[in-house]
Design a protein around this motif. Sequence first.
Motif, mmCIF file in Angstrom:
data_model
loop_
_atom_site.group_PDB
_atom_site.id
_atom_site.type_symbol
_atom_site.label_atom_id
_atom_site.label_comp_id
_atom_site.label_asym_id
_atom_site.label_seq_id
_atom_site.Cartn_x
_atom_site.Cartn_y
_atom_site.Cartn_z
ATOM 1 N N THR A 123 0.800 -1.346 0.267
ATOM 2 C CA THR A 123 0.141 -0.196 -0.061
ATOM 3 C C THR A 123 1.096 1.452 0.008
ATOM 4 O O THR A 123 1.993 1.363 0.539
ATOM 5 C CB THR A 123 -0.970 -0.030 1.243
ATOM 6 N N LYS A 124 0.182 2.376 -0.419
ATOM 7 C CA LYS A 124 1.040 3.857 -0.739
ATOM 8 C C LYS A 124 1.408 4.303 0.674
ATOM 9 O O LYS A 124 2.346 5.008 0.558
ATOM 10 C CB LYS A 124 0.320 4.569 -1.418
ATOM 11 N N ASN A 125 0.969 3.734 1.838
ATOM 12 C CA ASN A 125 1.224 4.256 3.213
ATOM 13 C C ASN A 125 2.333 3.341 4.037
ATOM 14 O O ASN A 125 2.654 3.563 5.121
ATOM 15 C CB ASN A 125 -0.003 4.618 4.068
ATOM 16 N N SER A 126 2.930 2.440 2.983
ATOM 17 C CA SER A 126 3.864 1.684 3.875
ATOM 18 C C SER A 126 5.277 2.209 4.009
ATOM 19 O O SER A 126 5.366 3.570 3.520
ATOM 20 C CB SER A 126 4.241 0.588 2.820
ATOM 21 N N PRO A 127 5.877 1.916 5.208
ATOM 22 C CA PRO A 127 7.095 2.551 5.388
ATOM 23 C C PRO A 127 8.122 2.484 4.395
ATOM 24 O O PRO A 127 8.275 1.713 3.446
ATOM 25 C CB PRO A 127 7.643 1.917 6.630
ATOM 26 N N THR A 128 9.117 3.721 4.218
ATOM 27 C CA THR A 128 9.890 3.806 3.231
ATOM 28 C C THR A 128 10.998 2.916 3.136
ATOM 29 O O THR A 128 11.470 2.278 2.105
ATOM 30 C CB THR A 128 10.622 5.140 3.462
ATOM 31 N N ASP A 129 11.515 2.121 4.685
ATOM 32 C CA ASP A 129 12.321 1.324 4.367
ATOM 33 C C ASP A 129 11.936 -0.158 3.963
ATOM 34 O O ASP A 129 12.772 -0.801 3.402
ATOM 35 C CB ASP A 129 13.020 1.251 5.949
ATOM 36 N N LEU A 130 10.611 -0.316 3.972
ATOM 37 C CA LEU A 130 10.050 -1.678 3.550
ATOM 38 C C LEU A 130 10.068 -1.522 2.011
ATOM 39 O O LEU A 130 10.284 -2.506 1.408
ATOM 40 C CB LEU A 130 8.755 -1.699 4.183
ATOM 41 N N LEU A 131 9.532 -0.154 1.623
ATOM 42 C CA LEU A 131 9.591 0.041 -0.075
ATOM 43 C C LEU A 131 10.944 -0.254 -0.494
ATOM 44 O O LEU A 131 11.215 -1.334 -1.477
ATOM 45 C CB LEU A 131 9.200 1.269 -0.449
ATOM 46 N N ILE A 132 11.975 0.171 -0.028
ATOM 47 C CA ILE A 132 13.337 -0.012 -0.557
ATOM 48 C C ILE A 132 13.733 -1.386 -0.416
ATOM 49 O O ILE A 132 14.385 -1.841 -1.369
ATOM 50 C CB ILE A 132 14.265 1.048 0.215
ATOM 51 N N SER A 133 13.628 -2.046 0.929
ATOM 52 C CA SER A 133 13.920 -3.365 1.030
ATOM 53 C C SER A 133 13.053 -4.152 -0.112
ATOM 54 O O SER A 133 14.158 -5.311 -0.455
ATOM 55 C CB SER A 133 13.451 -3.768 2.254
ATOM 56 N N VAL A 134 11.929 -3.979 -0.241
ATOM 57 C CA VAL A 134 11.213 -4.838 -1.295
ATOM 58 C C VAL A 134 12.148 -4.669 -2.703
ATOM 59 O O VAL A 134 11.946 -5.686 -3.500
ATOM 60 C CB VAL A 134 9.514 -4.610 -1.367
ATOM 61 N N ILE A 135 12.051 -3.511 -2.914
ATOM 62 C CA ILE A 135 12.758 -3.187 -4.423
ATOM 63 C C ILE A 135 13.855 -3.927 -4.673
ATOM 64 O O ILE A 135 14.344 -4.543 -5.750
ATOM 65 C CB ILE A 135 12.795 -1.881 -4.585
ATOM 66 N N ARG A 136 14.951 -3.897 -3.636
ATOM 67 C CA ARG A 136 15.974 -4.531 -3.671
ATOM 68 C C ARG A 136 15.932 -6.178 -3.692
ATOM 69 O O ARG A 136 16.490 -6.919 -4.139
ATOM 70 C CB ARG A 136 17.085 -4.346 -2.442
#
Length: 229
Positions: A123-136
């Motif tokens: 979801t778009k309100n996910s924490p930034t660190d989770l987003l970056i971790s998932v992309i990696r």
Amino acid sequence: MGFELPRLFSGYIGKMAYDQTIRVFLADDHRLFRDGLKRILGETTDIVVVGEASDGFDALEKIHLGGWDVALLDVSMPGMSGLEVLKRIMIDDKKHQVLMLSTYHEDEYAIRAIRAGASAYLTKNSPTDLLISVIRRLANGKKYIDAALAEKLLFDLGPTSKMPHSILSDREFTVLKLITAGLSLTQIAQKLALSAKTVSTYRARLLEKMKMQNNAQLIRYVTEHKLLE
């Protein structure tokens, strides 16, 4: 915009290291969200946005050109939804790494996205660190599904009968949600960049599939099954 700007982010989340830059393609119909996300990813040392699109048709055309490692697609875009784009690119190569982003919290969209081939759903309100971790994680050839969703996917594969809303197409399900959110057919048409006649056709189809006769019954069903939460 949903994602928080990183405060004291440093190093690699999960201590993952990469030999080359992760190229991200971003598709979302909100310019402010895209700009914000590009600023967030610009704070990293290994992720760069190499392309972007504001609608599904533009996204599909640019995605086919290649040159990206992970695609971030908004579930709901005018013209062609992110789910429709996902299904089309998976026809070409099921190994594509796609992260679906949405304002919707409900698991129905997540389940549809994962079944269509998405490697992750946030979801778009996910924490930034989770987003970056998932992309990696996706760039490393892996997938990401949180435990709660994985459990629902597991049980959803069982022999139990399907709920009426689960047999709707992605577009029909979106129209259902917008109808029960109080939007008129004209407003839905504008939001989805469709004609009012087309939206009316989707409404007729979903009523038939769900064996209902009017919006009141749809609203009652959605409320009872908590599909708006």
